[in-house]
Scaffold this active site. Structure first.
Site, PDB file in Angstrom:
ATOM      1  NE  ARG A 117     -21.422 -21.906   6.480  1.00 19.18           N
ATOM      2  CZ  ARG A 117     -20.905 -20.695   6.281  1.00 19.18           C
ATOM      3  NH1 ARG A 117     -19.811 -20.550   5.568  1.00 19.18           N
ATOM      4  NH2 ARG A 117     -21.494 -19.645   6.789  1.00 19.18           N
ATOM      5  CE  LYS A 139     -28.299 -42.618  15.492  1.00 20.03           C
ATOM      6  NZ  LYS A 139     -28.942 -43.285  16.640  1.00 20.03           N
ATOM      7  CD  GLU A 181     -23.790 -50.482  21.905  1.00 18.61           C
ATOM      8  OE1 GLU A 181     -24.849 -50.888  21.393  1.00 18.61           O
ATOM      9  OE2 GLU A 181     -23.678 -49.342  22.423  1.00 18.61           O
ATOM     10  CE  LYS A 223     -24.270 -48.060  13.913  1.00 19.88           C
ATOM     11  NZ  LYS A 223     -23.592 -47.268  14.911  1.00 19.88           N
ATOM     12  CD  GLU A 233     -32.134 -43.431  15.152  1.00 15.84           C
ATOM     13  OE1 GLU A 233     -30.910 -43.579  15.140  1.00 15.84           O
ATOM     14  OE2 GLU A 233     -32.796 -43.172  16.161  1.00 15.84           O
ATOM     15  NE  ARG A 237     -28.065 -45.030  12.482  1.00 16.76           N
ATOM     16  CZ  ARG A 237     -26.995 -44.363  12.098  1.00 16.76           C
ATOM     17  NH1 ARG A 237     -26.990 -43.705  10.961  1.00 16.76           N
ATOM     18  NH2 ARG A 237     -25.922 -44.365  12.851  1.00 16.76           N
ATOM     19  CG  ASN A 241     -31.842 -45.755  19.822  1.00 12.40           C
ATOM     20  OD1 ASN A 241     -32.046 -45.256  20.909  1.00 12.40           O
ATOM     21  ND2 ASN A 241     -30.995 -45.250  18.940  1.00 12.40           N
ATOM     22  CG  HIS A 244     -29.049 -47.641  22.912  1.00  8.82           C
ATOM     23  ND1 HIS A 244     -28.923 -48.993  22.676  1.00  8.82           N
ATOM     24  CD2 HIS A 244     -27.796 -47.128  22.757  1.00  8.82           C
ATOM     25  CE1 HIS A 244     -27.660 -49.272  22.393  1.00  8.82           C
ATOM     26  NE2 HIS A 244     -26.954 -48.164  22.434  1.00  8.82           N
ATOM     27  CG  HIS A 248     -29.345 -43.090  25.462  1.00 12.77           C
ATOM     28  ND1 HIS A 248     -29.798 -42.811  24.194  1.00 12.77           N
ATOM     29  CD2 HIS A 248     -28.111 -43.619  25.305  1.00 12.77           C
ATOM     30  CE1 HIS A 248     -28.875 -43.160  23.314  1.00 12.77           C
ATOM     31  NE2 HIS A 248     -27.845 -43.661  23.963  1.00 12.77           N
ATOM     32  CG  HIS A 260     -23.135 -46.395  25.719  1.00 18.15           C
ATOM     33  ND1 HIS A 260     -24.273 -45.623  25.645  1.00 18.15           N
ATOM     34  CD2 HIS A 260     -23.162 -47.203  24.633  1.00 18.15           C
ATOM     35  CE1 HIS A 260     -24.954 -45.942  24.553  1.00 18.15           C
ATOM     36  NE2 HIS A 260     -24.299 -46.901  23.925  1.00 18.15           N
TER      37      HIS A 260
HETATM   38  N1  LIG Z   1     -22.242 -42.843  17.133  1.00 17.53           N
HETATM   39  C1  LIG Z   1     -22.705 -44.031  17.383  1.00 17.53           C
HETATM   40  O1  LIG Z   1     -23.312 -44.670  16.544  1.00 17.53           O
HETATM   41  C2  LIG Z   1     -22.468 -44.634  18.740  1.00 17.53           C
HETATM   42  C3  LIG Z   1     -22.763 -45.985  18.959  1.00 17.53           C
HETATM   43  C4  LIG Z   1     -22.482 -46.524  20.200  1.00 17.53           C
HETATM   44  C5  LIG Z   1     -21.944 -45.736  21.202  1.00 17.53           C
HETATM   45  N2  LIG Z   1     -21.689 -44.435  20.956  1.00 17.53           N
HETATM   46  C6  LIG Z   1     -21.082 -43.592  21.987  1.00 17.53           C
HETATM   47  O2  LIG Z   1     -19.800 -44.115  22.283  1.00 17.53           O
HETATM   48  C7  LIG Z   1     -19.444 -43.760  23.611  1.00 17.53           C
HETATM   49  C8  LIG Z   1     -18.895 -44.962  24.310  1.00 17.53           C
HETATM   50  O3  LIG Z   1     -17.764 -45.403  23.605  1.00 17.53           O
HETATM   51  P1  LIG Z   1     -16.637 -46.259  24.308  1.00 17.53           P
HETATM   52  O4  LIG Z   1     -17.261 -47.301  25.132  1.00 17.53           O
HETATM   53  O5  LIG Z   1     -15.678 -46.630  23.261  1.00 17.53           O
HETATM   54  O6  LIG Z   1     -16.080 -45.225  25.366  1.00 17.53           O
HETATM   55  P2  LIG Z   1     -14.808 -44.266  25.438  1.00 17.53           P
HETATM   56  O7  LIG Z   1     -14.469 -43.676  24.142  1.00 17.53           O
HETATM   57  O8  LIG Z   1     -15.102 -43.355  26.566  1.00 17.53           O
HETATM   58  O9  LIG Z   1     -13.640 -45.269  25.860  1.00 17.53           O
HETATM   59  C9  LIG Z   1     -13.723 -45.923  27.089  1.00 17.53           C
HETATM   60  C10 LIG Z   1     -12.429 -45.810  27.900  1.00 17.53           C
HETATM   61  O10 LIG Z   1     -11.447 -46.657  27.312  1.00 17.53           O
HETATM   62  C11 LIG Z   1     -10.240 -45.936  27.091  1.00 17.53           C
HETATM   63  N3  LIG Z   1      -9.613 -46.550  25.923  1.00 17.53           N
HETATM   64  C12 LIG Z   1      -9.995 -46.421  24.644  1.00 17.53           C
HETATM   65  N4  LIG Z   1      -9.259 -47.241  23.864  1.00 17.53           N
HETATM   66  C13 LIG Z   1      -8.381 -47.863  24.663  1.00 17.53           C
HETATM   67  C14 LIG Z   1      -7.357 -48.829  24.433  1.00 17.53           C
HETATM   68  N5  LIG Z   1      -7.125 -49.343  23.223  1.00 17.53           N
HETATM   69  N6  LIG Z   1      -6.615 -49.234  25.486  1.00 17.53           N
HETATM   70  C15 LIG Z   1      -6.869 -48.750  26.735  1.00 17.53           C
HETATM   71  N7  LIG Z   1      -7.845 -47.873  27.012  1.00 17.53           N
HETATM   72  C16 LIG Z   1      -8.594 -47.437  25.984  1.00 17.53           C
HETATM   73  C17 LIG Z   1     -10.678 -44.505  26.919  1.00 17.53           C
HETATM   74  O11 LIG Z   1      -9.658 -43.610  27.220  1.00 17.53           O
HETATM   75  C18 LIG Z   1     -11.844 -44.410  27.911  1.00 17.53           C
HETATM   76  O12 LIG Z   1     -11.357 -44.166  29.203  1.00 17.53           O
HETATM   77  C19 LIG Z   1     -20.686 -43.206  24.256  1.00 17.53           C
HETATM   78  O13 LIG Z   1     -20.569 -41.807  24.312  1.00 17.53           O
HETATM   79  C20 LIG Z   1     -21.795 -43.596  23.302  1.00 17.53           C
HETATM   80  O14 LIG Z   1     -22.867 -42.683  23.322  1.00 17.53           O
HETATM   81  C21 LIG Z   1     -21.928 -43.869  19.754  1.00 17.53           C
HETATM   82 ZN   LIG Z   2     -24.880 -47.926  22.182  1.00 16.65          ZN
END
Ligand SMILES: NC(=O)c1ccc[n+]([C@@H]2O[C@H](COP(=O)([O-])OP(=O)(O)OC[C@H]3O[C@@H](n4cnc5c(N)ncnc54)[C@H](O)[C@@H]3O)[C@@H](O)[C@H]2O)c1
Ligand SMILES: [Zn+2]
Length: 382
Positions: A117, A139, A181, A223, A233, A237, A241, A244, A248, A260
């Site tokens: 929980r 999020k 972003e 942000k 949101e 907020r 998006n 997006h 998405h 992404h």
């Molecule tokens: N919660 C939110 O507000 C929010 C906002 C934006 C994006 N997101 C989500 O985030 C995700 C995308 O995040 P991302 O782009 O960080 O992707 P990710 O976490 O998949 O990382 C991308 C790649 O980089 C590698 N990697 C990470 N750090 C590294 C480093 N320091 N050195 C070498 N390789 C490294 C990872 O292993 C992966 O293969 C999506 O799922 C998206 O929906 C969430």
């Molecule tokens: Zn995003």
């Protein structure tokens, strides 16, 4: 080191932060059992290094790993992680350390939100995207075959620690995803930031900018400021998006083979095109945006628009849809979103939406890209 406060939790930002006492002190104060959760790409490098650091500080800490890749950000992976924790008898006396990109923070944040929980999680973002965006705002969530991030929560972490030296190993493709972003933040909130992003001639120049830490901090502040005004949101907020709604749908239809940031880059262009079409946004902004994204080497190619009916069906599943009608953030200018009667998203006339998707199908089609590259400027409203 810089410290920001986002709602109830602190965000620490600094070079080689993991070697400082910040994280050990947070862990000591919490008095919990620690589990690092990271992805398979990071476990042997940054995962092992962090484990060594915490061990040297006298903590008992274990590492759990799940497969890297957006296709694994799903309910099955969450369940596997839960079962692994349960089988090791981790209870409410546990704190999770989410080491990785946005995928890791989304997954581990969601896991922490529901495990027993709710247990605390500390985000340790390692990608530019996670630093400027995903680790701030609370999020969490996973994807389903029908769409992105459809299952999840709004749950704030206990703290966020950003060690900027993590970026030294980040592949160029991942830098680009983070840059998108940042450009999005500029478009919805800060024309000056847009000019700063225009200030680097290419990705390599951007990577060596001396003001990079300040830029990252500034993006966190943008942000944070939006999230603090509307955590769940309900209204403002939704601006985050921008790009997006389209982005998405591209990710879903491409089975996450388009990253992404790459999908959102196309989304920013298509949603800006719609704003130009509707007479809200000067077309110069659209051409400047396209130029900027190209300068950083964004691929801007997708097959997702090939079947418009399928694209529309996917679009409808967006969480901002009302009565199955998609809604979009709209810009009036760089840094100036259109807000009508407290509404930050807007319906688009179906004919204009169709026209925008036709434009996108032509412009971003991988087979036609060579040809459309040769067309000077951007033609709108012939
Ligand atoms: N919660 C939110 O507000 C929010 C906002 C934006 C994006 N997101 C989500 O985030 C995700 C995308 O995040 P991302 O782009 O960080 O992707 P990710 O976490 O998949 O990382 C991308 C790649 O980089 C590698 N990697 C990470 N750090 C590294 C480093 N320091 N050195 C070498 N390789 C490294 C990872 O292993 C992966 O293969 C999506 O799922 C998206 O929906 C969430
Ligand atoms: Zn995003």
């Amino acid at each position: 080191m810089i410290q920001l406060q986002c709602g109830d939790y602190p965000i620490f930002l600094g070079d080689h932060l993991f070697q400082s006492d910040v994280l050990p002190q947070l862990c000591r104060d919490l008095r919990k059992r620690l589990v690092i959760i990271t992805d398979t790409n990071l476990v042997d490098t940054h995962g092992k290094a962090l484990w060594d650091i915490l061990l040297a500080q006298g903590f008992f800490v274990e590492i759990l790993t799940f497969s890297a890749g957006e296709m694994y950000k799903n309910r099955a992976t969450k369940q596997e992680l839960e079962d692994a924790l349960l089988s090791k008898q981790y209870g409410r006396d546990t704190c999770l350390l989410a080491l990785g990109g946005g995928l890791v923070s989304d997954m581990v944040g969601f896991l922490a939100a529901t495990y027993c929980r709710g247990i605390p999680v500390i985000y340790l973002p390692t990608t530019l995207l996670a630093m400027v965006d995903a680790s701030v705002g609370g999020k969490t969530g996973v994807n389903t075959p029908l769409g992105k991030n459809l299952i999840g929560t709004f749950t704030q972490p206990h703290a966020v620690c950003m060690d900027l030296s993590m970026l030294q190993t980040l592949p160029d493709r991942e830098w680009r995803n983070g840059i998108v972003e940042m450009i999005k933040h500029a478009l919805i909130a800060d024309a000056d930031l847009f000019r700063k992003m225009q200030g680097s001639d290419n990705l390599q120049v951007f990577q060596s900018r001396t003001d990079l830490p300040a830029l990252i901090q500034h993006n966190c502040e943008i942000k944070k400021s939006v999230v603090e005004q509307d955590e769940h949101e309900q209204h403002m907020r939704q601006l985050l998006n921008f790009g997006h709604t389209i982005g998405h749908a591209i990710e879903t239809l491409e089975d996450y083979q388009v990253a992404h940031g790459e999908a959102v880059a196309i989304g920013l262009l298509v949603e800006s095109y719609m704003a130009v079409q509707a007479g809200h946004l000067p077309s110069k902004v659209l051409s400047d945006l396209q130029e900027l994204l190209k300068k950083y080497g964004l691929p801007l190619q997708t097959k997702a628009f090939a079947d418009q009916a399928v694209f529309l069906q996917t679009l409808v599943l967006d969480k901002k849809s009302v009565q199955s009608i998609p809604r979009f953030v709209c810009l009036k200018d760089i840094g100036q979103p259109l807000v009508i009667k407290d509404s930050y998203t807007h319906q688009v006339d179906p004919k204009q939406l169709k026209q925008a998707l036709d434009w996108a199908a032509e412009r971003f089609n991988p087979r036609l890209c060579e040809r459309s590259e040769a067309i000077p400027g951007i033609k709108i409203r012939e």
